[in-house]
Design an enzyme around this catalytic site. Structure first.
Site, PDB file in Angstrom:
ATOM      1  N   GLY A 253       0.823  -1.198   0.000  1.00 45.88           N
ATOM      2  CA  GLY A 253       0.000   0.000   0.000  1.00 45.88           C
ATOM      3  C   GLY A 253       0.859   1.251   0.000  1.00 45.88           C
TER       4      GLY A 253
ATOM      5  CD  GLU B  97       3.046  -6.322   6.130  1.00 45.43           C
ATOM      6  OE1 GLU B  97       2.405  -6.217   5.073  1.00 45.43           O
ATOM      7  OE2 GLU B  97       3.737  -7.336   6.407  1.00 45.43           O
TER       8      GLU B  97
END
Length: 361
Positions: free
Chosen positions: A64, A136
């Site tokens: 993203g 992440e």
């Protein structure tokens, strides 16, 4: 320039992520446009197959738009990021249940949100150039887009290792871990995608699928399963150090560079995902965790260090694993009340009798 391109040819519809300079990272608008096209194509009898690829030579999608998330978490109220995740996670679930074959060409880099728009598809193709990861924890965040669902179902503790360390894997290891299905050499992708417009998916696969080059994870299963089965991150690190092997030590050293809070929340998220079952229930959990991350200093700091300033020297808070208490982890799973994602309560996403995950594999 359009950030995502759509076209049809033969009986195939094509999605091309078109931000090559940003490694095709996803924006909110891209997510909404893809979802709208999937609705259109679902009801178009001329479309038999949907194919997603990335523009450029570097990869399908690196995730993203985390710069936008950084700015929203630092300067805004987090609403824009929460709205993006809400629509992105709904798209991930939609892809998993799409009633027509959804072919993801996972060539090059596929990370984070890129995994979300590909690894839930019914036909997932990797190449010798594939580099797949959920990185992440390195930015103070937790695997999302259904990543904890996928990794929780990987053999043994392979998924736990990938979730905590963010390690990249290639084609054979992606297939082993259940993140991909088929290997096609990158030189054959053009012909493969062209065949999808003219032939049934299984026939196109039969013409182009080959044996993937050997991976590395199968030969490391013994120590990975033993070390990453520990109950706490501290115990995982200790087992890795005690093992003595260079790969185990490297994994321990990597874990100690990640956000202490993020790795502890990630371990809890993967373990809980195993018991949640359906993807929708896991996405609901991931939405709670992601929204909670907006209030954590590590998300802004991690993106600053890795993407904005690029000094690769994040200052995590708390700075050590021992400072992250169980209560600190638990708050990331707190229900959101009327702000819940609510996918698990929406009922089936496809009509009875339509194809679901695995169709066409």
């Amino acid at each position: 320039m359009n950030d995502v391109l759509f076209r049809t040819g033969g009986h195939a519809a094509r999605i091309t992520l078109n931000r090559p300079r940003a490694l095709n990272s996803l924006t909110h608008d891209m997510v909404l446009r893809i979802d709208a096209k999937l609705t259109e194509w679902e009801h178009d009898p001329a479309v038999g197959t949907v194919v997603i690829t990335g523009e450029g030579e570097r990869g399908l999608c690196a995730g993203g738009d985390i710069r936008a998330i950084h700015d929203d978490a630092r300067d805004g109220d987090g609403r824009a990021s929460a709205a993006f995740w809400r629509d992105e996670y709904r798209l991930n679930a939609r892809i998993a249940h799409y009633p027509k074959p959804y072919v993801a060409v996972m060539d090059g880099i596929v990370m984070g949100g890129g995994v979300g728009v590909s690894a839930h598809g019914s036909v997932r193709v990797v190449t010798e150039r594939s580099a797949i990861a959920m990185p992440e924890t390195g930015i103070g965040f937790v695997p999302d887009v259904g990543g904890t669902h996928l990794l929780a179902r990987a053999p043994g503790e392979l998924g736990t290792r990938l979730a905590l360390t963010g390690a990249r894997i290639g084609a054979a290891d992606a297939i082993l871990c259940g993140l991909a299905d088929h290997y096609v050499p990158s030189a054959a992708l053009g012909d493969f995608v062209a065949d999808l417009a003219e032939r049934p998916v299984r026939e196109a696969l039969a013409r182009h699928v080959r044996q993937a080059p050997p991976g590395v994870l199968a030969g490391r299963r013994e120590w990975i399963d033993s070390c990453f089965a520990a109950d706490t991150v501290e115990d995982i690190v200790q087992r890795l150090l005690d093992h003595g092997g260079p790969e185990a030590r490297e994994a321990a050293e990597t874990l100690l560079t990640r956000s202490p809070t993020a790795v502890k929340v990630t371990l809890a998220a993967v373990r809980r995902a195993r018991g949640l079952g359906a993807l929708e229930r896991v996405l609901d959990q991931e939405y709670r965790v992601s929204c909670a991350c907006l209030g954590s200093p590590d998300l802004v700091e991690g993106i600053r260090a890795q993407v904005v300033d690029k000094d690769r020297a994040p200052r995590w808070s708390p700075a050590t694993l021992g400072e992250v208490a169980d209560a600190d982890v638990e708050r990331f799973f707190t229900p959101l009340g009327d702000r819940e994602l609510g996918l698990a309560g929406d009922g089936p996403l496809t009509a009875p009798g339509t194809a679901g995950p695995g169709a066409g594999r």
